[in-house]
Design a protein around this motif. Structure first.
Motif, PDB file in Angstrom:
ATOM      1  N   THR A 204      46.631  47.768  49.647  1.00  0.00           N
ATOM      2  CA  THR A 204      45.473  46.952  50.005  1.00  0.00           C
ATOM      3  C   THR A 204      44.444  46.966  48.887  1.00  0.00           C
ATOM      4  OG1 THR A 204      45.799  47.481  52.346  1.00  0.00           O
ATOM      5  CG2 THR A 204      43.641  46.606  51.693  1.00  0.00           C
ATOM      6  N   PRO A 205      44.078  45.794  48.343  1.00  0.00           N
ATOM      7  CA  PRO A 205      43.097  45.773  47.249  1.00  0.00           C
ATOM      8  C   PRO A 205      41.712  46.204  47.726  1.00  0.00           C
ATOM      9  CG  PRO A 205      43.611  43.550  47.967  1.00  0.00           C
ATOM     10  CD  PRO A 205      44.568  44.446  48.678  1.00  0.00           C
ATOM     11  N   THR A 206      40.963  46.830  46.850  1.00  0.00           N
ATOM     12  CA  THR A 206      39.617  47.300  47.188  1.00  0.00           C
ATOM     13  C   THR A 206      38.533  46.635  46.356  1.00  0.00           C
ATOM     14  OG1 THR A 206      39.842  49.150  45.632  1.00  0.00           O
ATOM     15  CG2 THR A 206      40.459  49.558  47.930  1.00  0.00           C
ATOM     16  N   THR A 207      38.920  45.904  45.302  1.00  0.00           N
ATOM     17  CA  THR A 207      37.951  45.234  44.441  1.00  0.00           C
ATOM     18  C   THR A 207      38.434  43.823  44.112  1.00  0.00           C
ATOM     19  OG1 THR A 207      38.983  46.045  42.404  1.00  0.00           O
ATOM     20  CG2 THR A 207      37.242  47.409  43.381  1.00  0.00           C
ATOM     21  N   TYR A 208      37.517  43.023  43.608  1.00  0.00           N
ATOM     22  CA  TYR A 208      37.841  41.686  43.124  1.00  0.00           C
ATOM     23  C   TYR A 208      37.024  41.423  41.874  1.00  0.00           C
ATOM     24  CZ  TYR A 208      33.363  40.142  45.072  1.00  0.00           C
ATOM     25  OH  TYR A 208      32.020  39.998  45.351  1.00  0.00           O
ATOM     26  N   SER A 209      37.376  40.370  41.136  1.00  0.00           N
ATOM     27  CA  SER A 209      36.645  39.991  39.927  1.00  0.00           C
ATOM     28  C   SER A 209      36.049  38.602  40.112  1.00  0.00           C
ATOM     29  CB  SER A 209      37.571  39.984  38.709  1.00  0.00           C
ATOM     30  OG  SER A 209      38.116  41.260  38.473  1.00  0.00           O
ATOM     31  N   THR A 210      34.786  38.442  39.720  1.00  0.00           N
ATOM     32  CA  THR A 210      34.154  37.123  39.731  1.00  0.00           C
ATOM     33  C   THR A 210      34.465  36.420  38.419  1.00  0.00           C
ATOM     34  OG1 THR A 210      32.368  37.797  41.222  1.00  0.00           O
ATOM     35  CG2 THR A 210      31.959  35.877  39.836  1.00  0.00           C
ATOM     36  N   LEU A 211      35.083  35.246  38.499  1.00  0.00           N
ATOM     37  CA  LEU A 211      35.487  34.491  37.321  1.00  0.00           C
ATOM     38  C   LEU A 211      34.444  33.463  36.915  1.00  0.00           C
ATOM     39  CD1 LEU A 211      39.213  33.857  38.292  1.00  0.00           C
ATOM     40  CD2 LEU A 211      38.269  35.747  36.943  1.00  0.00           C
ATOM     41  N   ALA A 212      33.754  32.899  37.905  1.00  0.00           N
ATOM     42  CA  ALA A 212      32.739  31.883  37.621  1.00  0.00           C
ATOM     43  C   ALA A 212      31.835  31.725  38.829  1.00  0.00           C
ATOM     44  CB  ALA A 212      33.400  30.552  37.287  1.00  0.00           C
ATOM     45  N   SER A 213      30.593  31.296  38.569  1.00  0.00           N
ATOM     46  CA  SER A 213      29.659  30.952  39.635  1.00  0.00           C
ATOM     47  C   SER A 213      29.415  29.451  39.600  1.00  0.00           C
ATOM     48  CB  SER A 213      28.332  31.697  39.461  1.00  0.00           C
ATOM     49  OG  SER A 213      28.526  33.097  39.580  1.00  0.00           O
ATOM     50  N   ALA A 214      29.249  28.851  40.770  1.00  0.00           N
ATOM     51  CA  ALA A 214      29.136  27.395  40.848  1.00  0.00           C
ATOM     52  C   ALA A 214      27.826  26.888  40.264  1.00  0.00           C
ATOM     53  CB  ALA A 214      29.279  26.945  42.298  1.00  0.00           C
ATOM     54  N   GLY A 215      26.771  27.703  40.291  1.00  0.00           N
ATOM     55  CA  GLY A 215      25.466  27.268  39.815  1.00  0.00           C
ATOM     56  C   GLY A 215      24.563  26.881  40.964  1.00  0.00           C
ATOM     57  N   ALA A 216      23.278  26.897  40.726  1.00  0.00           N
ATOM     58  CA  ALA A 216      22.298  26.589  41.770  1.00  0.00           C
ATOM     59  C   ALA A 216      22.555  25.208  42.354  1.00  0.00           C
ATOM     60  CB  ALA A 216      20.886  26.665  41.199  1.00  0.00           C
ATOM     61  N   ASN A 217      22.477  25.123  43.693  1.00  0.00           N
ATOM     62  CA  ASN A 217      22.648  23.868  44.431  1.00  0.00           C
ATOM     63  C   ASN A 217      24.055  23.290  44.329  1.00  0.00           C
ATOM     64  OD1 ASN A 217      19.853  23.869  45.163  1.00  0.00           O
ATOM     65  ND2 ASN A 217      19.391  23.090  43.115  1.00  0.00           N
ATOM     66  N   ASN A 218      25.019  24.110  43.905  1.00  0.00           N
ATOM     67  CA  ASN A 218      26.410  23.681  43.831  1.00  0.00           C
ATOM     68  C   ASN A 218      27.287  24.702  44.538  1.00  0.00           C
ATOM     69  OD1 ASN A 218      26.456  21.263  41.875  1.00  0.00           O
ATOM     70  ND2 ASN A 218      25.268  22.792  40.747  1.00  0.00           N
TER      71      ASN A 218
END
Length: 254
Positions: A204-218
């Motif tokens: 069972t995974p315990t962590t994840y990686s953020t690859l990109a954020s959509a940006g404000a209001n998106n």
């Protein structure tokens, strides 16, 4: 009145899913053959016509839904039907309150049977988030392995909900016999949500990686894998925003 998902079967043919109101009932699954549309789904009493994501795995059409008795992943007809009045059959029953969207299924031992499924649930409460299900050939049933919510602050995964935790809506992934499953998902924050990756290598995974954020209001919504000319790589398409990642193996549909 609400087109939610589509999947191509050729240069100008595709299936689409959604919902509708009024009479006649135009919800469910439709097929476009290059020149005309056909309503594939049965609209009989008790059949689901409020559908979310649509996918093809092992040459079989599948949909996700959260309506009536169809709380989970269902197959539609047999194989890739192009004619109408095809009944849906619930394959993975996620239970009361389930809210599935994107999903990806795998045949990990090449026996022509799907044996592992990952499902995106957009709830931020317990049982929301990333679901893993496994199939037993002994009992011919699917069973839940885990459901994990996303902690935005810590980059960790948890089975128990807390403030600031998120579920997911978009989901896709690949499988490699050495490294296991690599999954990509879009989280459910209402603004500036994230495209994330998760690795399941058998535990069972315990962590994840953020690859990109959509940006404000998106916001990011759907996410999918698509082959590119080089046979050893693939392109990751985030609808609304494009992200490219190298992948070892694509295991999407046949």
């Amino acid at each position: 009145n609400n087109l939610r998902s589509a999947i191509a079967t050729g240069n100008n043919t595709f299936y689409a899913s959604g919902t509708a109101s009024g009479t006649p009932n135009t919800g469910g699954v439709w097929y476009y053959n290059g020149s005309a549309f056909t309503q594939i789904s049965s609209t009989a009493t008790g059949q689901p016509t409020n559908l979310r994501n649509i996918e093809i795995f092992n040459n079989q059409l599948y949909v996700s839904s959260s309506t009536g008795a169809f709380l989970g992943i269902s197959k539609v007809g047999t194989g890739l039907s192009t004619s109408g009045n095809q009944s849906a059959t619930l394959e993975i029953n996620m239970g009361t309150g389930a809210s599935p969207y994107g999903f990806v299924m795998f045949d990990t031992n090449s026996d022509s049977l799907l044996d592992t499924a990952f499902i995106a649930d957009d709830r931020t409460s317990n049982d929301g988030g990333l679901h893993k299900w496994t199939y037993s050939t002994t009992t011919s049933t699917w069973s839940s392995s885990y459901s994990l919510l996303f902690d935005a602050a810590a980059g960790t995964l948890s089975e128990s909900a807390a403030s600031g935790f998120a579920g997911i809506r978009g989901l896709t992934g690949s499988y490699d016999s050495v490294t296991g499953f690599t999954l990509y998902a879009t989280t459910t924050e209402t603004s500036n949500n994230r495209l994330v990756s998760i690795v399941d290598n058998g535990s069972t995974p315990t962590t994840y990686s953020t690859l990109a954020s959509a940006g404000a209001n998106n916001v990011f919504r759907g996410v999918d894998l698509n082959t590119v000319p080089e046979p050893s790589s693939a392109a990751l398409l985030g609808f609304g925003t494009l992200a490219l990642l190298g992948l070892r193996r694509l295991n999407r549909k046949s």
